[in-house]
Design a protein around this motif. Structure first.
Motif, short mmCIF file in Angstrom:
data_model
loop_
_atom_site.label_atom_id
_atom_site.label_comp_id
_atom_site.label_asym_id
_atom_site.label_seq_id
_atom_site.Cartn_x
_atom_site.Cartn_y
_atom_site.Cartn_z
N TRP A 1 0.84 -1.21 0.00
CA TRP A 1 0.00 0.00 0.00
C TRP A 1 0.87 1.25 0.00
CZ3 TRP A 1 -4.67 1.64 -1.05
CH2 TRP A 1 -5.06 2.91 -0.63
N VAL A 2 1.84 1.29 0.89
CA VAL A 2 2.72 2.46 0.99
C VAL A 2 3.47 2.68 -0.32
CG1 VAL A 2 4.72 3.45 2.19
CG2 VAL A 2 2.94 2.25 3.49
N LYS A 3 3.98 1.61 -0.89
CA LYS A 3 4.71 1.72 -2.16
C LYS A 3 3.79 2.19 -3.29
CE LYS A 3 8.34 -1.51 -0.94
NZ LYS A 3 8.99 -2.79 -1.17
N SER A 4 2.56 1.71 -3.28
CA SER A 4 1.59 2.12 -4.30
C SER A 4 1.27 3.61 -4.17
CB SER A 4 0.32 1.29 -4.16
OG SER A 4 -0.66 1.73 -5.06
N VAL A 5 1.06 4.08 -2.96
CA VAL A 5 0.78 5.50 -2.73
C VAL A 5 1.98 6.35 -3.16
CG1 VAL A 5 0.36 7.25 -0.95
CG2 VAL A 5 -0.93 5.10 -0.92
N ALA A 6 3.18 5.92 -2.80
CA ALA A 6 4.38 6.65 -3.18
C ALA A 6 4.53 6.69 -4.70
CB ALA A 6 5.61 6.01 -2.54
N GLU A 7 4.22 5.59 -5.37
CA GLU A 7 4.27 5.55 -6.84
C GLU A 7 3.29 6.55 -7.44
OE1 GLU A 7 3.76 1.90 -9.20
OE2 GLU A 7 5.07 0.95 -7.71
N THR A 8 2.10 6.63 -6.86
CA THR A 8 1.09 7.57 -7.34
C THR A 8 1.59 9.00 -7.20
OG1 THR A 8 -0.70 6.05 -6.77
CG2 THR A 8 -1.30 8.36 -7.02
N VAL A 9 2.18 9.31 -6.06
CA VAL A 9 2.72 10.66 -5.84
C VAL A 9 3.84 10.94 -6.85
CG1 VAL A 9 4.01 12.12 -4.22
CG2 VAL A 9 2.07 10.75 -3.40
N ASP A 10 4.73 10.00 -7.02
CA ASP A 10 5.85 10.18 -7.94
C ASP A 10 5.35 10.37 -9.37
OD1 ASP A 10 8.73 10.32 -8.22
OD2 ASP A 10 8.61 8.40 -9.28
N GLU A 11 4.36 9.60 -9.78
CA GLU A 11 3.80 9.73 -11.13
C GLU A 11 3.13 11.09 -11.32
OE1 GLU A 11 1.21 6.36 -11.58
OE2 GLU A 11 2.89 4.95 -11.61
N ARG A 12 2.42 11.55 -10.30
CA ARG A 12 1.75 12.86 -10.40
C ARG A 12 2.78 13.97 -10.53
NH1 ARG A 12 -3.62 14.25 -8.86
NH2 ARG A 12 -3.89 12.05 -9.33
N ILE A 13 3.86 13.88 -9.75
CA ILE A 13 4.92 14.89 -9.84
C ILE A 13 5.57 14.87 -11.22
CG2 ILE A 13 7.21 15.52 -8.97
CD1 ILE A 13 6.16 14.75 -6.16
N LYS A 14 5.80 13.68 -11.75
CA LYS A 14 6.38 13.58 -13.10
C LYS A 14 5.46 14.20 -14.14
CE LYS A 14 9.21 9.50 -12.27
NZ LYS A 14 9.32 8.04 -12.44
N ALA A 15 4.16 13.98 -14.01
CA ALA A 15 3.20 14.55 -14.95
C ALA A 15 3.19 16.07 -14.85
CB ALA A 15 1.80 13.99 -14.68
N ILE A 16 3.25 16.59 -13.63
CA ILE A 16 3.29 18.04 -13.45
C ILE A 16 4.59 18.60 -14.02
CG2 ILE A 16 3.44 19.88 -11.72
CD1 ILE A 16 1.54 18.12 -9.98
N ARG A 17 5.69 17.93 -13.75
CA ARG A 17 6.99 18.38 -14.26
C ARG A 17 6.98 18.44 -15.79
NH1 ARG A 17 11.61 15.01 -12.04
NH2 ARG A 17 11.67 16.56 -10.39
N ALA A 18 6.33 17.46 -16.42
CA ALA A 18 6.28 17.42 -17.89
C ALA A 18 5.45 18.56 -18.47
CB ALA A 18 5.73 16.08 -18.36
N GLY A 19 4.50 19.06 -17.69
CA GLY A 19 3.60 20.09 -18.20
C GLY A 19 3.89 21.49 -17.71
N THR A 20 5.03 21.71 -17.05
CA THR A 20 5.34 23.02 -16.52
C THR A 20 6.82 23.32 -16.64
OG1 THR A 20 5.10 24.47 -14.60
CG2 THR A 20 5.65 22.20 -14.14
N GLN A 21 7.16 24.56 -16.50
CA GLN A 21 8.57 24.98 -16.53
C GLN A 21 9.20 24.89 -15.14
OE1 GLN A 21 10.15 25.61 -19.32
NE2 GLN A 21 8.29 25.39 -20.53
N THR A 22 8.40 24.58 -14.12
CA THR A 22 8.89 24.53 -12.75
C THR A 22 9.96 23.45 -12.61
OG1 THR A 22 6.77 25.25 -11.89
CG2 THR A 22 8.21 24.14 -10.34
#
Length: 92
Positions: free
Chosen positions: A23-44
């Motif tokens: 569960w913890v690993k799955s939640v961490a993966e979700t957070v990491d994936e969301r951050i990667k998606a945000i990084r791909a769509g922004t200059q931040t």
């Protein structure tokens, strides 16, 4: 509570949790994936800004789900009242 080693934004973190390792690993993966998606769509490029944007994104999603849940509970309660009234023979 036990610590579970996870990777978020290339950083190794130990997360203390009563939930299972999967569960913890799955939640961490979700957070990491969301951050990667945000990084791909922004200059931040700041990891702090990426983390804040991800937190805002999750908070927005959570609030929408809370409202949807409340609406569903309200609808179920109203239907339950109508059903109980119909069973009891109350025409209202």
């Amino acid at each position: 509570m036990k610590g579970v080693n996870v990777q978020i934004m290339g950083q190794s973190l130990i997360v203390a949790s009563d939930a299972g390792d999967d569960w913890v690993k799955s939640v961490a993966e979700t957070v990491d994936e969301r951050i990667k998606a945000i990084r791909a769509g922004t200059q931040t490029v700041s990891s702090i800004n990426l983390a804040i944007l991800a937190a805002l994104n999750f908070a927005d999603e959570l609030e929408h789900l809370r409202r949807e849940h409340r609406e569903l509970v309200d609808r179920i309660e109203a239907m339950n009242k109508r059903l109980s009234a119909a069973i009891d023979g109350d025409p209202s």
